[in-house]
Write a protein that holds these residues in place. Structure first.
Motif, PDB file in Angstrom:
ATOM      1  N   ALA A  87       5.151   4.220  -9.569  1.00 20.29           N
ATOM      2  CA  ALA A  87       5.095   5.519  -8.356  1.00 20.29           C
ATOM      3  C   ALA A  87       5.166   4.788  -6.903  1.00 20.29           C
ATOM      4  O   ALA A  87       5.751   5.139  -5.969  1.00 20.29           O
ATOM      5  CB  ALA A  87       3.703   6.030  -8.535  1.00 20.29           C
ATOM      6  N   VAL A  88       4.479   3.642  -6.760  1.00 21.46           N
ATOM      7  CA  VAL A  88       4.374   2.609  -5.445  1.00 21.46           C
ATOM      8  C   VAL A  88       5.840   2.395  -5.231  1.00 21.46           C
ATOM      9  O   VAL A  88       6.310   2.374  -4.068  1.00 21.46           O
ATOM     10  CB  VAL A  88       3.442   1.730  -5.550  1.00 21.46           C
ATOM     11  N   ASN A  92       7.439   3.634  -1.873  1.00 25.29           N
ATOM     12  CA  ASN A  92       8.188   2.673  -0.902  1.00 25.29           C
ATOM     13  C   ASN A  92       9.663   2.967  -0.536  1.00 25.29           C
ATOM     14  O   ASN A  92       9.884   2.999   0.876  1.00 25.29           O
ATOM     15  CB  ASN A  92       7.857   1.089  -1.120  1.00 25.29           C
ATOM     16  N   ALA A  93      10.420   3.313  -1.512  1.00 24.22           N
ATOM     17  CA  ALA A  93      11.850   3.396  -1.330  1.00 24.22           C
ATOM     18  C   ALA A  93      11.943   4.774  -0.559  1.00 24.22           C
ATOM     19  O   ALA A  93      12.966   4.926   0.298  1.00 24.22           O
ATOM     20  CB  ALA A  93      12.390   3.604  -2.609  1.00 24.22           C
ATOM     21  N   ALA A  94      11.297   5.776  -1.023  1.00 25.58           N
ATOM     22  CA  ALA A  94      11.398   7.049  -0.473  1.00 25.58           C
ATOM     23  C   ALA A  94      10.724   7.051   1.087  1.00 25.58           C
ATOM     24  O   ALA A  94      10.893   8.383   1.478  1.00 25.58           O
ATOM     25  CB  ALA A  94      10.841   8.064  -1.311  1.00 25.58           C
ATOM     26  N   GLY A  95      10.070   6.238   1.373  1.00 17.60           N
ATOM     27  CA  GLY A  95       9.138   6.565   2.902  1.00 17.60           C
ATOM     28  C   GLY A  95       7.919   7.396   2.512  1.00 17.60           C
ATOM     29  O   GLY A  95       7.361   7.857   3.483  1.00 17.60           O
ATOM     30  N   THR A  96       7.550   7.513   1.217  1.00 14.35           N
ATOM     31  CA  THR A  96       6.167   8.128   1.075  1.00 14.35           C
ATOM     32  C   THR A  96       4.914   7.470   1.345  1.00 14.35           C
ATOM     33  O   THR A  96       4.815   6.347   0.523  1.00 14.35           O
ATOM     34  CB  THR A  96       6.220   8.855  -0.396  1.00 14.35           C
ATOM     35  N   PRO A  97       4.073   7.910   1.944  1.00 13.00           N
ATOM     36  CA  PRO A  97       2.784   7.330   2.404  1.00 13.00           C
ATOM     37  C   PRO A  97       1.869   7.040   1.022  1.00 13.00           C
ATOM     38  O   PRO A  97       1.952   7.928   0.355  1.00 13.00           O
ATOM     39  CB  PRO A  97       2.039   8.003   3.385  1.00 13.00           C
ATOM     40  N   TRP A  98       1.245   5.880   0.955  1.00 18.92           N
ATOM     41  CA  TRP A  98       0.447   5.696  -0.161  1.00 18.92           C
ATOM     42  C   TRP A  98      -0.805   5.107   0.170  1.00 18.92           C
ATOM     43  O   TRP A  98      -0.723   4.118   0.941  1.00 18.92           O
ATOM     44  CB  TRP A  98       1.149   5.113  -1.591  1.00 18.92           C
ATOM     45  N   LEU A 114      -4.256  -6.463 -10.695  1.00 21.40           N
ATOM     46  CA  LEU A 114      -3.477  -5.095 -10.311  1.00 21.40           C
ATOM     47  C   LEU A 114      -3.810  -5.006  -8.771  1.00 21.40           C
ATOM     48  O   LEU A 114      -2.749  -4.687  -8.081  1.00 21.40           O
ATOM     49  CB  LEU A 114      -3.853  -4.086 -11.207  1.00 21.40           C
ATOM     50  N   ALA A 115      -4.759  -4.969  -8.182  1.00 20.80           N
ATOM     51  CA  ALA A 115      -5.327  -4.562  -6.981  1.00 20.80           C
ATOM     52  C   ALA A 115      -4.157  -5.620  -5.912  1.00 20.80           C
ATOM     53  O   ALA A 115      -3.610  -5.218  -4.966  1.00 20.80           O
ATOM     54  CB  ALA A 115      -6.471  -4.681  -6.425  1.00 20.80           C
ATOM     55  N   ARG A 116      -4.195  -7.089  -6.412  1.00 19.21           N
ATOM     56  CA  ARG A 116      -3.561  -8.007  -5.616  1.00 19.21           C
ATOM     57  C   ARG A 116      -2.064  -7.620  -5.690  1.00 19.21           C
ATOM     58  O   ARG A 116      -1.057  -7.988  -4.773  1.00 19.21           O
ATOM     59  CB  ARG A 116      -3.682  -9.453  -6.117  1.00 19.21           C
ATOM     60  N   ASP A 117      -1.573  -7.316  -6.891  1.00 16.09           N
ATOM     61  CA  ASP A 117      -0.148  -7.059  -7.173  1.00 16.09           C
ATOM     62  C   ASP A 117       0.086  -5.930  -6.190  1.00 16.09           C
ATOM     63  O   ASP A 117       1.260  -5.906  -5.476  1.00 16.09           O
ATOM     64  CB  ASP A 117       0.323  -6.682  -8.574  1.00 16.09           C
ATOM     65  N   LEU A 118      -0.415  -4.753  -6.436  1.00 11.16           N
ATOM     66  CA  LEU A 118      -0.107  -3.457  -5.319  1.00 11.16           C
ATOM     67  C   LEU A 118      -0.458  -3.963  -4.041  1.00 11.16           C
ATOM     68  O   LEU A 118       0.161  -3.369  -3.126  1.00 11.16           O
ATOM     69  CB  LEU A 118      -1.245  -2.544  -5.894  1.00 11.16           C
ATOM     70  N   LEU A 119      -1.288  -4.835  -3.495  1.00 15.58           N
ATOM     71  CA  LEU A 119      -1.443  -5.029  -2.092  1.00 15.58           C
ATOM     72  C   LEU A 119      -0.286  -5.678  -1.739  1.00 15.58           C
ATOM     73  O   LEU A 119       0.411  -5.787  -0.564  1.00 15.58           O
ATOM     74  CB  LEU A 119      -2.620  -5.917  -2.055  1.00 15.58           C
ATOM     75  N   GLY A 120       0.506  -6.606  -2.610  1.00 18.65           N
ATOM     76  CA  GLY A 120       1.604  -6.839  -2.176  1.00 18.65           C
ATOM     77  C   GLY A 120       2.762  -6.136  -2.083  1.00 18.65           C
ATOM     78  O   GLY A 120       3.887  -6.341  -1.045  1.00 18.65           O
ATOM     79  N   LEU A 121       2.529  -4.873  -2.416  1.00 18.62           N
ATOM     80  CA  LEU A 121       3.649  -3.830  -2.206  1.00 18.62           C
ATOM     81  C   LEU A 121       3.238  -3.051  -0.896  1.00 18.62           C
ATOM     82  O   LEU A 121       3.985  -1.826  -0.571  1.00 18.62           O
ATOM     83  CB  LEU A 121       3.787  -2.767  -3.211  1.00 18.62           C
ATOM     84  N   GLY A 167       0.482  -4.771   6.957  1.00 13.10           N
ATOM     85  CA  GLY A 167       0.802  -3.774   7.778  1.00 13.10           C
ATOM     86  C   GLY A 167       0.092  -2.349   7.273  1.00 13.10           C
ATOM     87  O   GLY A 167       0.559  -1.505   7.337  1.00 13.10           O
ATOM     88  N   SER A 168      -1.232  -2.443   6.656  1.00 14.75           N
ATOM     89  CA  SER A 168      -1.902  -1.359   6.379  1.00 14.75           C
ATOM     90  C   SER A 168      -3.118  -0.882   7.319  1.00 14.75           C
ATOM     91  O   SER A 168      -3.503  -1.701   8.132  1.00 14.75           O
ATOM     92  CB  SER A 168      -2.457  -1.601   5.090  1.00 14.75           C
ATOM     93  N   ILE A 169      -3.373   0.529   7.131  1.00 13.79           N
ATOM     94  CA  ILE A 169      -4.582   0.866   7.808  1.00 13.79           C
ATOM     95  C   ILE A 169      -5.767   0.536   6.749  1.00 13.79           C
ATOM     96  O   ILE A 169      -5.464   0.879   5.667  1.00 13.79           O
ATOM     97  CB  ILE A 169      -4.535   2.342   8.224  1.00 13.79           C
TER      98      ILE A 169
END
Length: 270
Positions: A87-88, A92-98, A114-121, A167-169
């Motif tokens: 989903a992530v 990201n490809a669609a410009g959808t906020p997550w 998993l959190a660290r992997d997702l953080l890299g996205l 680059g996250s809030i």
């Protein structure tokens, strides 16, 4: 923060609430089994549309349709972990906020990796309690399960670093919520201790943050608005509640009944 900026955030929150209810954002929730019902009901009360689509091969295509996506790591079974990455990647490809909610990370290896992997996205927004934020930044080992052992102020430096590096809030939930983009810090002083005594009191906020993130590209403003609306509704509900059970019902009612004028009059942002 000076009174002019506080007033700007209050006005923005009121306007974003109005826009959200007009637009009815579709929020895809890949969330934990314990809080799914309360999360869906919170989104419905707010005026958004929840979709609990978390199966591999379905999660990615649906993320392309969704207005925003919530990733909550509370009960990360294998299939759901696969679906989250799927989903992530599509979001990201669609410009959808997550939104990433790194529930109980630190000492528990599966969700922490998993959190660290997702953080890299590069999440659009990260929401967590102080101990989760510190652990995600690699500066601690988490709290006591889902309960924080740190304060929001303790986590602020870690939150700023996460915001700058990815680059996250970052929204730190606590007695006072703190939202940062790494440079600007905004404090939301509404809320009630009763949010910590019901299932999903923090997790549903992640979904509300996602719903607001779909309303504007200024994600600091949308995250502040989400925290302000959510905690103001909780604060109002607490005044008419006898305890956690009646509070959970009253909270949904207040979230549904909250008006932009209520937001202007009641939020405390500093």
């Amino acid at each position: 923060m000076n009174s002019r900026l506080s007033n700007q955030h209050a006005q923005s929150a009121a306007e974003l609430l109005r826009r959200l209810r007009e637009g009815v954002p579709l929020v895809q929730c890949l969330t934990n089994a314990v809080v799914a019902n309360f999360t869906a009901n919170s989104l419905l009360a707010l005026g958004a549309a929840p979709a609990m689509v978390d199966l591999p091969t379905e999660a990615g295509p649906f993320a392309r349709l969704a207005s925003a996506v919530l990733i909550n790591l509370g009960t990360p079974q294998h299939d759901q972990r696969v679906a989250m990455v799927e989903a992530v990647t599509v979001a990201n490809a669609a410009g959808t906020p997550w939104v990433l909610d790194p529930v109980a990370i630190g000492a528990l290896p599966v969700r922490t990796h998993l959190a660290r992997d997702l953080l890299g996205l590069r999440p659009t927004v990260i929401r967590g309690n102080p101990s989760e934020i510190i652990a995600l930044a690699g500066a601690g080992h988490g709290g006591r399960g889902v309960d924080s052992t740190d304060s929001a102020e303790d986590a602020l430096e870690a939150a700023r670093n996460l915001a700058i590096d990815f680059g996250s809030i970052v929204a730190i939930s606590g007695g006072t919520d703190i939202v940062t983009d790494g440079v600007r810090d905004v404090r939301v002083d509404n809320g009630t201790e009763l949010l910590t005594r019901i299932t999903g009191g923090g997790c549903a906020l992640g979904a509300v943050i996602a719903a607001f993130a779909a309303q504007d590209q200024d994600r600091l403003a949308t995250t502040v608005a989400a925290c302000a609306v959510y905690t103001l509704a909780a604060e109002q509900a607490a005044r008419e509640s006898a305890g956690p059970g009646s509070f959970a019902v009253a909270f949904l009612d207040r979230l549904a009944g909250l008006t932009p004028d209520d937001v202007l009059a009641g939020v405390v942002i500093g």
